[in-house]
Design an enzyme around this catalytic site. Structure first.
Site, PDB file in Angstrom:
ATOM      1  N   SER A   1       0.850  -1.184   0.000  1.00  0.00           N
ATOM      2  CA  SER A   1       0.000   0.000   0.000  1.00  0.00           C
ATOM      3  C   SER A   1       0.886   1.234   0.000  1.00  0.00           C
ATOM      4  O   SER A   1       2.098   1.156   0.219  1.00  0.00           O
ATOM      5  CB  SER A   1      -0.919  -0.009   1.235  1.00  0.00           C
ATOM      6  OG  SER A   1      -1.792   1.103   1.258  1.00  0.00           O
ATOM      7  N   CYS A   2       0.299   2.390  -0.279  1.00  0.00           N
ATOM      8  CA  CYS A   2       1.051   3.651  -0.248  1.00  0.00           C
ATOM      9  C   CYS A   2       0.030   4.780  -0.183  1.00  0.00           C
ATOM     10  O   CYS A   2      -1.014   4.648   0.459  1.00  0.00           O
ATOM     11  CB  CYS A   2       1.964   3.782  -1.473  1.00  0.00           C
ATOM     12  SG  CYS A   2       1.117   3.730  -3.061  1.00  0.00           S
TER      13      CYS A   2
END
Length: 327
Positions: free
Chosen positions: A282-283
């Site tokens: 994720s980011c």
């Protein structure tokens, strides 16, 4: 001692590293379909399409717009398109399912891995990232840069227009008889949804989220670049900032497999034993998460381990939800 970098094989076809060098691309340029997948954070105020047109590009390259070849029926940035939309975009670029595709960006390694992951998600077998991007092309092999201006922006955005048209038509869209990419299938194993993240990683223990945002954002010590998002991170998640697996600028490249392995081990993930199908990347918006996925591939050259899935909505979605836990 860190091991040396291993790039793609001479044929590319059986290689799993998903990286190619500038030297390899220069030798095989006429055998590849090259895509410029440059994308910038909104606050940077730069226009990648304008730069593609006026500053230059690798000869023969076409532009792959991460924001354009994406869903437009959501406020979330560059979410994956539909199968029809992707097939239409690929056909507009004149790419067929068996073509070797090489993607690059202007920052070395930043947005190209997101394009690589997109092609992987839709089942394209032979897609690779140019390690070091356009800077490596110019610095390592003094590669030619096509400076011919493209006066008609519509010519650059043909894939975007085709994608949007196909998605508007939905299931009524059919590929043209002579389409180079008549159809594709989305690999759901490579994409995580908000429900997956909550069930498997936040409330459950089946998976773990690895967040590629900078440490200050992960720990809630810095504001998010998109307004209205919570500060902090998902409970139980780990932080590997995207640039931790890269060498320093000016032409960022992936570190060696041994160095990357040490980065993952530093947050308690042993690549030798980890099931990467349960490690969700994720980011902020699903872009730099793909750098971690590609980094993990460097440790698995020649193996049969699955790719890490990406939480497509990432913090742009999670951080905007009112009733989810935030640490």
């Amino acid at each position: 001692m860190a091991s040396s970098r291993t790039y793609c094989s001479a044929s590319l076809r059986d290689d799993l590293s998903s990286l190619c060098s500038a030297a390899w691309l220069k030798e095989h340029l006429n055998q590849c379909k090259v895509l410029d997948a440059t994308w910038y954070l909104p606050h940077m105020g730069r226009d990648p399409i304008e730069e593609f047109s006026t500053i230059g590009r690798i000869p023969g390259a076409q532009f792959f717009d991460l924001d354009g070849v994406a869903r437009q029926d959501t406020d979330l940035p560059h979410m994956l398109p539909t199968e029809q939309g992707f097939a239409a975009a690929a056909s507009a670029l004149g790419i067929s399912p068996d073509d070797t595709v090489v993607v690059y960006d202007r920052q070395g390694i930043f947005s190209a891995p997101r394009a690589w992951w997109t092609w992987k998600v839709f089942g394209h077998k032979h897609v690779y990232v140019l390690d070091g991007g356009l800077p490596a092309w110019q610095e390592d092999v003094q590669g030619e840069v096509d400076m011919t201006p493209v006066s008609n922006r519509d010519d650059i955005e043909q894939a975007t227009r085709a994608c949007q048209d196909a998605m508007q038509r939905g299931t009524s869209w059919n590929a043209a008889p002579d389409a180079s990419y008549p159809s594709c299938s989305l690999n759901t194993r490579l994409v995580a949804s908000i429900d997956d993240v909550l069930e498997r990683a936040v409330y459950g223990t089946d998976s773990i989220v690895v967040d590629a945002r900078p440490a200050a954002r992960f720990h809630g010590e810095a504001e998010e670049p998109r307004k209205g998002l919570a500060k902090g991170h998902m409970p139980n998640s780990k932080n590997i900032p995207w640039n931790a697996v890269l060498t320093e600028s000016p032409s960022a490249r992936f570190k060696s497999p041994d160095e990357i392995q040490q980065v993952f081990q530093s947050v308690g993930i042993d690549p030798k034993t980890a099931d990467f199908s349960n490690v969700i990347a994720s980011c902020g918006s699903g872009t730099t998460a793909c750098i971690l996925v590609l980094a993990a591939q460097q440790m698995e050259i020649g193996s049969t381990k699955p790719m890490m899935p990406v939480y497509d909505g990432s913090w742009s979605e999670y951080g905007a939800l009112p009733n989810v836990p935030v640490s």
